[in-house]
Every structure is written in structure tokens, then in C-alpha cells.
Design a protein around this motif. Sequence first.
Motif, PDB file in Angstrom:
ATOM      1  N   ARG A 107       0.968  -1.103  -0.160  1.00  0.00           N
ATOM      2  CA  ARG A 107       0.016  -0.141   0.196  1.00  0.00           C
ATOM      3  C   ARG A 107       0.960   1.242  -0.125  1.00  0.00           C
ATOM      4  NH1 ARG A 107      -4.246  -1.503   4.950  1.00  0.00           N
ATOM      5  NH2 ARG A 107      -2.012  -1.966   5.942  1.00  0.00           N
ATOM      6  N   PHE A 108       0.399   2.435   0.107  1.00  0.00           N
ATOM      7  CA  PHE A 108       1.102   3.591  -0.080  1.00  0.00           C
ATOM      8  C   PHE A 108       0.524   4.549   1.039  1.00  0.00           C
ATOM      9  CE2 PHE A 108       0.668   1.815  -4.202  1.00  0.00           C
ATOM     10  CZ  PHE A 108       1.928   2.117  -4.570  1.00  0.00           C
ATOM     11  N   TYR A 109       1.872   5.384   1.512  1.00  0.00           N
ATOM     12  CA  TYR A 109       1.539   6.691   2.244  1.00  0.00           C
ATOM     13  C   TYR A 109       1.578   7.806   1.600  1.00  0.00           C
ATOM     14  CZ  TYR A 109       6.567   6.933   3.057  1.00  0.00           C
ATOM     15  OH  TYR A 109       8.023   7.255   3.039  1.00  0.00           O
ATOM     16  N   VAL A 110       0.763   8.786   1.732  1.00  0.00           N
ATOM     17  CA  VAL A 110       0.637   9.965   1.038  1.00  0.00           C
ATOM     18  C   VAL A 110       0.908  11.137   2.071  1.00  0.00           C
ATOM     19  CG1 VAL A 110      -0.778  11.410  -0.202  1.00  0.00           C
ATOM     20  CG2 VAL A 110      -1.005   9.073  -0.522  1.00  0.00           C
ATOM     21  N   GLY A 111       2.005  12.059   1.759  1.00  0.00           N
ATOM     22  CA  GLY A 111       2.345  13.199   2.634  1.00  0.00           C
ATOM     23  C   GLY A 111       2.127  14.427   1.831  1.00  0.00           C
ATOM     24  N   PHE A 112       1.686  15.386   2.907  1.00  0.00           N
ATOM     25  CA  PHE A 112       1.169  16.585   2.156  1.00  0.00           C
ATOM     26  C   PHE A 112       1.394  17.791   3.082  1.00  0.00           C
ATOM     27  CE2 PHE A 112      -2.380  14.282   4.401  1.00  0.00           C
ATOM     28  CZ  PHE A 112      -2.810  15.450   5.316  1.00  0.00           C
ATOM     29  N   CYS A 113       1.347  18.931   2.280  1.00  0.00           N
ATOM     30  CA  CYS A 113       1.846  20.045   3.281  1.00  0.00           C
ATOM     31  C   CYS A 113       0.894  21.147   3.458  1.00  0.00           C
ATOM     32  CB  CYS A 113       2.793  20.746   1.995  1.00  0.00           C
ATOM     33  SG  CYS A 113       4.355  19.721   1.591  1.00  0.00           S
ATOM     34  N   PRO A 114       0.420  21.263   4.689  1.00  0.00           N
ATOM     35  CA  PRO A 114      -0.330  22.305   5.167  1.00  0.00           C
ATOM     36  C   PRO A 114       0.898  23.545   4.923  1.00  0.00           C
ATOM     37  CG  PRO A 114      -0.232  20.715   6.792  1.00  0.00           C
ATOM     38  CD  PRO A 114       0.557  20.290   5.870  1.00  0.00           C
ATOM     39  N   ARG A 115       0.431  24.940   4.678  1.00  0.00           N
ATOM     40  CA  ARG A 115       1.193  25.982   4.657  1.00  0.00           C
ATOM     41  C   ARG A 115       1.821  26.168   5.924  1.00  0.00           C
ATOM     42  NH1 ARG A 115       0.869  29.902   0.400  1.00  0.00           N
ATOM     43  NH2 ARG A 115      -0.516  29.442  -1.117  1.00  0.00           N
ATOM     44  N   VAL A 116       3.164  26.049   5.853  1.00  0.00           N
ATOM     45  CA  VAL A 116       4.125  26.290   7.327  1.00  0.00           C
ATOM     46  C   VAL A 116       3.150  25.799   8.449  1.00  0.00           C
ATOM     47  CG1 VAL A 116       5.372  28.049   6.280  1.00  0.00           C
ATOM     48  CG2 VAL A 116       3.304  28.889   7.357  1.00  0.00           C
ATOM     49  N   GLY A 117       2.834  24.549   8.243  1.00  0.00           N
ATOM     50  CA  GLY A 117       2.376  24.091   9.595  1.00  0.00           C
ATOM     51  C   GLY A 117       0.684  24.577  10.024  1.00  0.00           C
ATOM     52  N   ARG A 118       0.184  25.738   9.350  1.00  0.00           N
ATOM     53  CA  ARG A 118      -0.842  26.244   9.702  1.00  0.00           C
ATOM     54  C   ARG A 118      -1.938  25.569   8.841  1.00  0.00           C
ATOM     55  NH1 ARG A 118      -1.604  31.822  11.945  1.00  0.00           N
ATOM     56  NH2 ARG A 118      -0.758  30.652  13.896  1.00  0.00           N
TER      57      ARG A 118
END
Length: 572
Positions: free
Chosen positions: A358-369
Motif C-alpha cells: 500500500r502507499f503513504y501520502v504526505g502533504f503540506c499544510p502551509r508552514v504548519g498552519r
Amino acid sequence: MTESSTPAAAEPSGTSVRSHQVRRHRGEGQWAKGHFTPLNANEQVKKDDDGLNVRARIENIYAYRGFDAIDGQDLRGRMRWWGLYTQRRPGIDGGKTAVLEPHELDDEYFMLRVRIDGGVLNVAQLRAISEVSVTYARGTADVTDRQNIQLHWIRIEDVPAIWKILEGVGLQTTEACGDTPRAMLGSPVAGVAKDEVIDATPALEELKRRFVGSKEFSNLPRKFKTAVSGLQDVVHETNDVSFVGVEHPEHGPGFDLWVGGGLSTNPQFAKRLGAWVPIEEVGDVWAGVCGIFRDYGYRRLRNRARLKFLVADWGAEKFREVLETEYLHRKLIDGPPPPFVPPTQRDHVGVHEQKDGRFYVGFCPRVGRIDGATLGRIADLARSVGSDEIRTTPDQKMLILNVPGDRVEGLIGELKALDLQVRPSVFRRHTMACTGIEFCKLAIVETKALASDTIDELEKRLPDFDTPVTINVNGCPNSCARIQTADIGLKGQLVRDADGNQVEGFQVHLGGHFGSDMDDDGSFGRKVRGLKVTAKELPDYVERVLRNFQAEREDGESFAAWTVRATEQQLS
């Protein structure tokens, strides 16, 4: 505030012989040497009452009588043991940060830090944080670089109800702040990564079960930061104690032991003790290291009360000897040569295959906010693809684990609709920012909105820039956003603009990085003499430096390596 390198530095003129004798008798306030008398107000507060005890007063008194009823020592001291800091009163500019008294900076609202050891969340837990954010925190939420989630605008009257919601799903705020074992970093891909040496999850769970909330370690000289990972993705170099996955040629997979890392105004990379620790001994070894800090740590001056100062004075050899002889009462197994960071990103953003297919999907909140409603939507998306595992990372990012291959692209699209990028620009992927003056009483400048706006500008101006360059923005010298280990580290301060006006700006650190191979132990980078930029000039400055890098770099040369040989003109 700066940290003195020696305990007796800068004695005032006219200091008497008697004063020197008292200083020598008191030493550094180390309990192991019999120095139990508090030598500063913080130590007196902790001696008067353990910070863990304040919960009863919050639930039984303050939640009913309101903010004005809170005892000052509880308000600015012991409440931190339960994840509560007063936030900055709106409208106070950065020039007054170091001038005003604490009560003048206090707002009647709190930041509440939800402790998330190892960044591990399930759907119910993320929904609970979303509920608290929406109901009690004006929708606020920040993912931190310690894998926690911070909420703002919390009223003391609402804290018991918040605890009930969080603890109902197995979350807590216990010792999320204060002179305690703070939230423990763990690999966001523990148990699923193809290349992990060992799954550190059982060790982290044991540490949390045995020691969080225990009065054995609830009065430390200052905060104590831990990292445990079967990979090298938890910035182990900057923690007080770290257990890093390594394969021993005789004993198999286990952990390499590091101690004494930390940043702020006196940065130090952790020292490797040369010891190998099997997973079943992590708890006892951790307790030994933390015990040394409790007993031998410097308590006289707050700015020398971190473990890094003791390790710097003792050295790795003595520290290991004391650990073995006084705390473990046995020898540790010698470790193999030190592990080094593989040539991959540590942030886990993007789509990655797990060891189970299976897969893990990493994503970016804007500078953690992020906001509470969006946290709830992320929980819904995880459930919709059959996952019950969400993780936060030490780089203010998030992951959804266990995604079936045929659901990946749909999930990417749904996240993008929430402005959560799985395939972000270099700038979105590698920019971090601390809380800043919006809420933090220590900050001098604004950070989150500025960093977000700078990302937008750089994406427009340098759309094809594809070299990983980290940009870390900090609102004060304390380096919560790890400015000394960023390619471009920005330390907030007040500066003069072209017209001589005092405005928000930054001192610039360049070329900081962690170790990457046998020939590179990492560096805190360099500062160009007199180089400061205003907040308004920040996008122009970063664009200029990155264009110089593009024009002058050698094949395969990193930004950090280029800054070592670049001229001051090229870096200005």
C-alpha cells in the motif's frame, strides 16, 4: 537573552569574596551534589508545588472562577505542565517583547498544545482535535515541528471540557510544556517504511506509558526532548536524547544512542555515545539519561539549564561512564560506526510505497498552519480510502498511511482542493515557520503569514526552481523553527529600513544542515557580517540569493555547500 558559556562569566565589579564563596558553595544547583536550595524563581515555584498538581486547581477552581482567579505561579509556571501557555495580548509590537512585564504581555486566552508522541493519530483522534478547534479555539490549529498540534484562543473555563473530549479518544496534554519530558518524536512512517532498520513504535509506547505524567521526572532543570526512530528522520541531532535505528553486526537491529543536542542561542549537535541499545532496553536507558539530567543538570541559571551544557562540559565518555555506573549499573554494548543520513528527504512528502504494497501520502499544510474544519476533512478523507492512520511530521507536514494504490490519485485531488499539496513546489515543501508574534509572548516579528506570502512570491518568480532548499522563519532567537540547520534561516528582530525606520526583519543564517555522509557532520552555517533584511524585502532577498546560486553552483553542488565558498556579495 543570551546563554553564557561559563557559570562565573561577567562577574559584576565590586563582587565580594563572600559572594564568590557563596557561588562556589551553591555550584550549579545540581541535586546530585546536594544543592537542593532553589537558586531562581522557577526552581522555587517547582519546589513549592509539582506542576502536575495544578490540574486539580484548573478543574475545581479556575474553570469556575475564571482567568482573574488564577494564581500567578500557576499561570506562568505550573499550567505549562498541562500544555497551557498564556498567549500574547493583541496589539503589542515586537519592540516591547523584552520590555514589558509578563502580566503586561498576557492575554486572557491560552495556547493549548495537544501532545502527539511519534505523530501518531487515528481518525477518531483527529476528529476530536477538529471538534475542539472548531468549538473552543476559533478554528485555529498549527502542526508543529515537534509533531504536536497547537490550538489558540482557549478559555480557562473550557479546559475541563476540552480534556474530556481529547482524553476520551486517548489524547492528552500532559507535560506538553514545562520542565518535563516533552512530546517524543518518532518516525512518521514507523512500521510501514520499506527502509526502516527497526520499528520503534513499541519503544515509544513504553516511554509514554512509563514516564509521561510520572513525578519521577516532573521536575527537570528545563525541558527534555526525545526522539526515537528506526530511520534518521526525526532530527536526532537536536534532541536531548535520541535513539536512532542501526544494524549491529553481531546483535542485529537496535538503536544508536545520542545525547545533548539543542539549538536556541547556543546551538549544539548531539554527541554519539558509541553505545548500541536493544529495543527492550530503550526505556531503562532513557530513564538513565533523563535521571542524569534531573540530578546533575544545571539549575542555577535558566539559560544554562539544558542538557547540552552538561554534555559539553562532561564530554561523551564521562556521560556514558556515569550512565553505566550510577544509573544502569551495567555496561552498554558498544555500537557500530555511526549511521549517516541517507541521500533522501526526511519530510516524507509525496506518494511512497509501503512495505506491504500500500502507499503513504504526505502533504503540506502551509508552514504548519491549518484550521479545525480542515482537520476534520482530512479525517474524513482518510476514512474514505480505508485508512485509520494519520501522522504528523517533525517538518510541520502530515501523512495518511495505508492507502490502496487505486485510491491514491483521487486522494491527491481531494487534498489539493483543500490547498494541501502532495506534489508541492520546492518552496511549499521546504519552508517552516514558528508561531510568531501573532500568539507568542517571546516573538519579535510575525512569521506564519509572511512565510506563506513568501512561498507564493517565490513560486511566481522561480517557477522552475527544483533544488531542495530549506527556508526556516523564526520570530525570535530561540530557534523553535530550527533556523541554524536551514539552508536559509531567518531570525526575527527589529531592523532599520532604507529610510531609517525601525521595522520587522531578520538576521540571516545561510548553509545550515544536518550531516549527510561520512565526510559531513553537519553545520550551523554562516552569517554574513551585517546582513539583515526587512520583512518587506524578504522575497526579493531570497530570490536574489537563489538566482546567484543557480548561476554559480557546480554540478551536483548543494546550496549549503555553495554558501561555504560563495562571496559575501553573492550572499547579500
